[in-house]
Scaffold this active site. Sequence first.
Site, short mmCIF file in Angstrom:
data_model
loop_
_atom_site.label_atom_id
_atom_site.label_comp_id
_atom_site.label_asym_id
_atom_site.label_seq_id
_atom_site.Cartn_x
_atom_site.Cartn_y
_atom_site.Cartn_z
N GLU A 80 12.89 26.59 -98.87
CA GLU A 80 12.32 25.62 -99.81
C GLU A 80 12.87 25.86 -101.22
O GLU A 80 13.19 24.91 -101.94
CB GLU A 80 10.79 25.74 -99.82
CG GLU A 80 10.14 25.52 -98.47
CD GLU A 80 9.99 26.80 -97.64
OE1 GLU A 80 9.16 26.79 -96.71
OE2 GLU A 80 10.69 27.81 -97.89
N CYS A 106 5.18 29.32 -97.99
CA CYS A 106 4.36 30.42 -98.50
C CYS A 106 3.81 30.02 -99.87
O CYS A 106 4.14 28.96 -100.41
CB CYS A 106 5.20 31.69 -98.60
SG CYS A 106 6.43 31.64 -99.93
#
Length: 161
Positions: A80, A106
């Site tokens: 990401e 996360c």
Amino acid sequence: MHRKSKDVYFAEIADLVSSRSTCLRDQVGAVVVKESQILSTGYNGAPKGLPHCSEIGCLRDQMGVKSGERHELCRGLHAEQNAIIQAAYHGTSVRGAKMYCTTRPCSICTKMIINAGIVEIIYIDGYEDALATQLVKESELVVRQIMIPRVYGRNGTNIAK
């Protein structure tokens, strides 16, 4: 003729992107999409030009760090993060975009996604992170899971053969 939905299409592309990962623990891919167009992709691995964990070993394994803990003790960036960085590197705004991920982001990535102005995360595999869950609840970020058969396993090998 059966045509795939856009969600399935972009999630499958994220799965393919994960096959480029050099992480020894988990191969993750991400795709940033706006108005049905891919803006950037990312997979987890070391910064450009630096040795990859697949070449020199996993620092986290060597130190006995458990999954989900001490993210800073890793030479790699998350998929990401790399997708957001690649868009910025090329001068492409991700504000208002969606991000397709092979794994639920996360807490570190969730914070980056929120600040980047991405409005929705569509992920394939779950990942337990209580802070990430709390951050999503406090934000306007939409997060949902999509079920697709994974082609690339957690070790990057093609499991569809």
